[in-house]
Motif scaffolding. Structure first.
Motif, PDB file in Angstrom:
ATOM      1  N   ASN A  61      71.779 -94.009 -71.238  1.00  0.00           N
ATOM      2  CA  ASN A  61      70.421 -93.778 -70.757  1.00  0.00           C
ATOM      3  C   ASN A  61      69.906 -95.044 -70.094  1.00  0.00           C
ATOM      4  OD1 ASN A  61      70.231 -91.131 -71.730  1.00  0.00           O
ATOM      5  ND2 ASN A  61      69.779 -91.877 -73.784  1.00  0.00           N
ATOM      6  N   PHE A  62      69.594 -94.964 -68.820  1.00  0.00           N
ATOM      7  CA  PHE A  62      69.162 -96.133 -68.069  1.00  0.00           C
ATOM      8  C   PHE A  62      67.640 -96.183 -67.964  1.00  0.00           C
ATOM      9  CE2 PHE A  62      73.510 -96.493 -66.416  1.00  0.00           C
ATOM     10  CZ  PHE A  62      73.653 -97.868 -66.432  1.00  0.00           C
ATOM     11  N   HIS A  63      67.112 -97.391 -68.084  1.00  0.00           N
ATOM     12  CA  HIS A  63      65.701 -97.666 -67.856  1.00  0.00           C
ATOM     13  C   HIS A  63      65.587 -98.637 -66.681  1.00  0.00           C
ATOM     14  CE1 HIS A  63      64.756 -95.803 -71.740  1.00  0.00           C
ATOM     15  NE2 HIS A  63      65.833 -96.426 -72.176  1.00  0.00           N
ATOM     16  N   TYR A  64      64.582 -98.435 -65.866  1.00  0.00           N
ATOM     17  CA  TYR A  64      64.471 -99.136 -64.587  1.00  0.00           C
ATOM     18  C   TYR A  64      63.262-100.067 -64.625  1.00  0.00           C
ATOM     19  CZ  TYR A  64      63.886 -99.535 -59.469  1.00  0.00           C
ATOM     20  OH  TYR A  64      63.752 -99.991 -58.191  1.00  0.00           O
ATOM     21  N   ASP A  65      63.462-101.332 -64.230  1.00  0.00           N
ATOM     22  CA  ASP A  65      62.377-102.315 -64.207  1.00  0.00           C
ATOM     23  C   ASP A  65      62.437-103.077 -62.883  1.00  0.00           C
ATOM     24  OD1 ASP A  65      60.826-104.695 -64.462  1.00  0.00           O
ATOM     25  OD2 ASP A  65      60.905-104.529 -66.629  1.00  0.00           O
ATOM     26  N   LEU A  66      61.397-102.950 -62.070  1.00  0.00           N
ATOM     27  CA  LEU A  66      61.347-103.620 -60.769  1.00  0.00           C
ATOM     28  C   LEU A  66      60.152-104.558 -60.731  1.00  0.00           C
ATOM     29  CD1 LEU A  66      62.194-103.994 -57.777  1.00  0.00           C
ATOM     30  CD2 LEU A  66      60.728-102.042 -57.231  1.00  0.00           C
ATOM     31  N   ARG A  67      60.394-105.807 -60.364  1.00  0.00           N
ATOM     32  CA  ARG A  67      59.318-106.791 -60.210  1.00  0.00           C
ATOM     33  C   ARG A  67      59.388-107.366 -58.795  1.00  0.00           C
ATOM     34  NH1 ARG A  67      58.224-108.759 -65.552  1.00  0.00           N
ATOM     35  NH2 ARG A  67      58.627-106.992 -66.931  1.00  0.00           N
ATOM     36  N   SER A  68      58.281-107.286 -58.067  1.00  0.00           N
ATOM     37  CA  SER A  68      58.164-107.931 -56.761  1.00  0.00           C
ATOM     38  C   SER A  68      57.099-109.015 -56.885  1.00  0.00           C
ATOM     39  CB  SER A  68      57.756-106.918 -55.682  1.00  0.00           C
ATOM     40  OG  SER A  68      58.737-105.917 -55.538  1.00  0.00           O
ATOM     41  N   SER A  69      57.397-110.203 -56.377  1.00  0.00           N
ATOM     42  CA  SER A  69      56.465-111.315 -56.577  1.00  0.00           C
ATOM     43  C   SER A  69      56.400-112.214 -55.351  1.00  0.00           C
ATOM     44  CB  SER A  69      56.872-112.148 -57.799  1.00  0.00           C
ATOM     45  OG  SER A  69      58.129-112.748 -57.584  1.00  0.00           O
ATOM     46  N   VAL A  70      55.306-112.941 -55.259  1.00  0.00           N
ATOM     47  CA  VAL A  70      55.103-113.959 -54.233  1.00  0.00           C
ATOM     48  C   VAL A  70      54.696-115.245 -54.930  1.00  0.00           C
ATOM     49  CG1 VAL A  70      53.835-114.629 -52.166  1.00  0.00           C
ATOM     50  CG2 VAL A  70      54.330-112.214 -52.583  1.00  0.00           C
ATOM     51  N   ASP A  71      55.417-116.330 -54.681  1.00  0.00           N
ATOM     52  CA  ASP A  71      55.102-117.643 -55.252  1.00  0.00           C
ATOM     53  C   ASP A  71      54.743-118.606 -54.139  1.00  0.00           C
ATOM     54  OD1 ASP A  71      55.794-117.257 -58.153  1.00  0.00           O
ATOM     55  OD2 ASP A  71      57.727-116.729 -57.270  1.00  0.00           O
ATOM     56  N   PHE A  72      53.620-119.274 -54.289  1.00  0.00           N
ATOM     57  CA  PHE A  72      53.195-120.293 -53.340  1.00  0.00           C
ATOM     58  C   PHE A  72      53.484-121.665 -53.963  1.00  0.00           C
ATOM     59  CE2 PHE A  72      50.612-116.540 -52.595  1.00  0.00           C
ATOM     60  CZ  PHE A  72      50.736-116.382 -51.217  1.00  0.00           C
ATOM     61  N   LEU A  73      54.363-122.418 -53.312  1.00  0.00           N
ATOM     62  CA  LEU A  73      54.871-123.662 -53.875  1.00  0.00           C
ATOM     63  C   LEU A  73      54.344-124.875 -53.118  1.00  0.00           C
ATOM     64  CD1 LEU A  73      58.601-122.580 -54.344  1.00  0.00           C
ATOM     65  CD2 LEU A  73      56.706-122.298 -55.938  1.00  0.00           C
ATOM     66  N   HIS A  74      54.061-125.922 -53.872  1.00  0.00           N
ATOM     67  CA  HIS A  74      53.649-127.195 -53.278  1.00  0.00           C
ATOM     68  C   HIS A  74      54.269-128.321 -54.104  1.00  0.00           C
ATOM     69  CE1 HIS A  74      51.128-130.222 -51.307  1.00  0.00           C
ATOM     70  NE2 HIS A  74      50.906-130.709 -52.523  1.00  0.00           N
ATOM     71  N   TYR A  75      55.119-129.112 -53.468  1.00  0.00           N
ATOM     72  CA  TYR A  75      55.776-130.233 -54.136  1.00  0.00           C
ATOM     73  C   TYR A  75      55.327-131.552 -53.523  1.00  0.00           C
ATOM     74  CZ  TYR A  75      59.221-126.790 -55.843  1.00  0.00           C
ATOM     75  OH  TYR A  75      59.832-125.726 -56.430  1.00  0.00           O
TER      76      TYR A  75
END
Length: 349
Positions: A61-75
């Motif tokens: 039995n499969f369970h599905y997990d999708l995460r879409s993200s945006v990261d704003f980086l400053h170094y």
């Protein structure tokens, strides 16, 4: 007139009060029907359980997990140079569960974690201990693949083996909103393949019942000294020794709301860069961690506090470099401490 009186008597008999014998017969009929209904329900439940068991035995039995993200980086580096970027990423996890029997179940997790437009991978993006946690290409990798075997009275013991990486343990899982893995992430948060043996609270008798005491022993392997199958001497020991890690997680107290966890780990033949820039066996490592954990604060003070998860974690680590080699930039044994304090709570409104 006589005929009319007979008809009236017949009608009156229909509305006459039932006798005790009639009531007893009706009650008996109802009892019989209830017994038949209960038997049918039990048979249906049994059949449903057989279907579920057959389904788990024959299917994953499969369970599905999708995460879409945006990261704003400053170094900003030590030299004063700054770097800015925005990173778009997708992470998809397919979790498969199979119950082979009442005492044996298997778990499989497949993951693809890609960065939009990724075309310049770094040197260690796809190494075995970080491959699933680094946004990279669209390749599907095995994140987890292990079995759990339960044995003893009330299944108070559990043995597990396979690819069961120590990534996303408590409390790091709160940041991602995932279920926690094992062990505690304050000390270990790498993808190690290994084994574990868990003594649940039932194994400790009254102590486990009163305090929720349980303990888990773990052993993992992060680097194998064996060479590949098609090398000159297949599966021979390579120049670098095997990197192993072992330890235990003791939970002396757990009432399902408040708990105390104590974790100790040892790692041998830790790999790293030597002074020439080559990978070498540098030495060993020890770590100890105690964490106080709350799943909800107080007793029904408010919904906000009931849903708050809070923790205080203290960790100690110590390096033991081999003679003439450096760990963390020093040939001497070094120790350090750190404290994590945090909470996961609903938004304020």
């Amino acid at each position: 007139m006589k005929k009319l009186l007979v008809s009236a008597a017949a009608v009156a008999s229909l509305f006459a009060a039932p006798t005790i014998d009639d009531l007893q017969k009706q009650i008996k009929d109802l009892q019989t029907q209830l017994k038949e209904l209960k038997a049918n329900q039990e048979a249906t439940a049994s059949d449903l359980q057989k279907v579920k068991r057959a389904h788990y035995e024959d299917h994953i039995n499969f369970h599905y997990d999708l995460r879409s993200s945006v990261d704003f980086l400053h170094y900003k580096t030590k030299s004063g140079k700054t770097y800015d970027n925005n990173i778009l990423s997708n992470r998809v996890i397919l979790t498969g569960l199979a119950k082979v029997s009442d005492d044996l179940k298997a778990t499989l997790k497949l993951e693809a974690y890609n960065m939009f437009g990724m075309n310049n991978p770094a040197m260690f993006d796809n190494t075995n201990w970080t491959a699933n946690e680094t946004p990279d290409d669209t390749g599907i990798r095995v994140k987890e693949a292990f079995f759990n075997y339960f044995f003893g009275d009330n299944s108070q013991y559990m043995f597990s083996a396979g690819r069961r990486p120590s990534v996303g343990g408590y409390p790091a899982n709160l940041r991602e909103g995932d279920a926690p893995t094992s062990p505690v992430a304050h000390l270990v948060n790498l993808e190690f393949d290994g084994f574990s043996l868990w003594f649940k609270s039932d194994a400790f008798g009254s102590l486990g019942e009163d305090y929720g005491t349980n303990i888990k022993f773990c052993f993992g392997r992060g680097f194998s000294s064996s060479t590949g199958k098609f090398s000159q001497v297949p599966y021979a020991q390579s120049d670098l020794p095997t990197s192993d890690m072992g330890g235990f997680l003791l939970i002396p107290y757990n009432d399902d709301q408040y708990s105390v966890w104590w974790e100790n780990i040892w790692a041998w033949n830790v790999q790293g860069y030597d002074a020439t820039g080559a990978i070498d066996d540098l030495g060993s490592y020890f770590g100890s961690n105690i964490i106080f954990k709350a799943d909800g604060i107080g007793d029904s003070i408010s919904d906000f506090l009931d849903d708050t998860k809070a923790f205080i974690s203290f960790a100690y680590t110590k390096t033991s470099p081999d003679s003439g080699k450096q760990m963390l930039g020093s040939t001497d044994s070094k120790s350090g401490t750190s404290i994590w304090i945090g909470a996961d709570m609903d938004g304020f409104s």
